[in-house]
Scaffold this motif. Sequence first.
Motif, short mmCIF file in Angstrom:
data_model
loop_
_atom_site.label_atom_id
_atom_site.label_comp_id
_atom_site.label_asym_id
_atom_site.label_seq_id
_atom_site.Cartn_x
_atom_site.Cartn_y
_atom_site.Cartn_z
N GLY A 116 -29.55 1.49 19.49
CA GLY A 116 -29.89 2.40 18.56
C GLY A 116 -30.80 3.58 19.12
O GLY A 116 -31.05 3.52 20.41
N ASP A 152 -27.96 3.81 14.66
CA ASP A 152 -27.02 3.14 15.61
C ASP A 152 -26.58 4.53 16.42
O ASP A 152 -26.90 5.63 16.32
N LEU A 158 -30.00 2.29 10.38
CA LEU A 158 -30.13 0.78 10.45
C LEU A 158 -31.54 0.48 9.95
O LEU A 158 -31.71 -0.67 9.33
N LEU A 187 -28.79 -6.26 18.39
CA LEU A 187 -29.63 -4.98 19.12
C LEU A 187 -30.17 -5.18 20.31
O LEU A 187 -31.27 -6.21 20.14
N VAL A 190 -32.91 0.33 22.52
CA VAL A 190 -33.25 1.39 21.53
C VAL A 190 -33.73 2.82 22.26
O VAL A 190 -34.58 2.31 23.16
#
Length: 251
Positions: A116, A152, A158, A187, A190
């Motif tokens: 993400g 995402d 999200l 996840l 990021v």
Amino acid sequence: MYGNAADRPERQRRYPTDMTDAEWAEARPLLPTPGWMRGRGGRPEGYCHRALLDAIRYLVDNGIKWRAMPADFPPWDRAYAFFCRWRENALVKEFHDRLRGRVREKLGRDTEPTAGVIDSQSIKADAVVGADSRGFDGGKLVNGRKRHVVVDTLGLLLGVMVTSADVGDRTAAHILLHQVADAHHRLALVWADGGYTGSLVEYCLATFALVLAIVKRSDDMRGFVVLPKRWIVERLFAHLMRSRRLGLVRP
């Protein structure tokens, strides 16, 4: 339609924000099931959910007051009560998460994301917004609130968190990433900008087994430059700003 009263004929669709039949066909199976249909009491809505959702979409897009709802929609107080009930029972999030999962599946992705992007956006507040819920962002020179989001790799939301504009990105990210990591266990990565450097990187790795990858702007860059991955969340902010009610914070 979960409550389309027989004595209230279906309204004529005339606004750009009204759902098309194709959109409604996608959304209808994903709607949260009302309590009365599951034997939990209550009574059916006097207006169908499609009409109520169209009313809320119109309000957000055009930035009007609830009491200024056009007369061809259900009465404003019924639409507002519907919105409040969904918000208070987390049904907005439930509906949104189902829609996001459907979109990801249709594009050949797993329902749960593995990567993400995080960022924030400071938004000016209306003059009547109380001082206790607003602040001044010295970097962006904005007096208002700040929305912190994680999306995402398709740009689908999200997690979101709203603070006063003077709250730092790293401070909010400690809370927001905790919420997102709890909700999306797959996840693992990021991307973020330079505002998220420092101890937050080590904290995410140690606490959530989450890699926070910093995408920095090169010192020799001039003017606007599209940066890898960060453009994804910037595109979301651009979409949000097209809705008048989201472009200026109101009470």
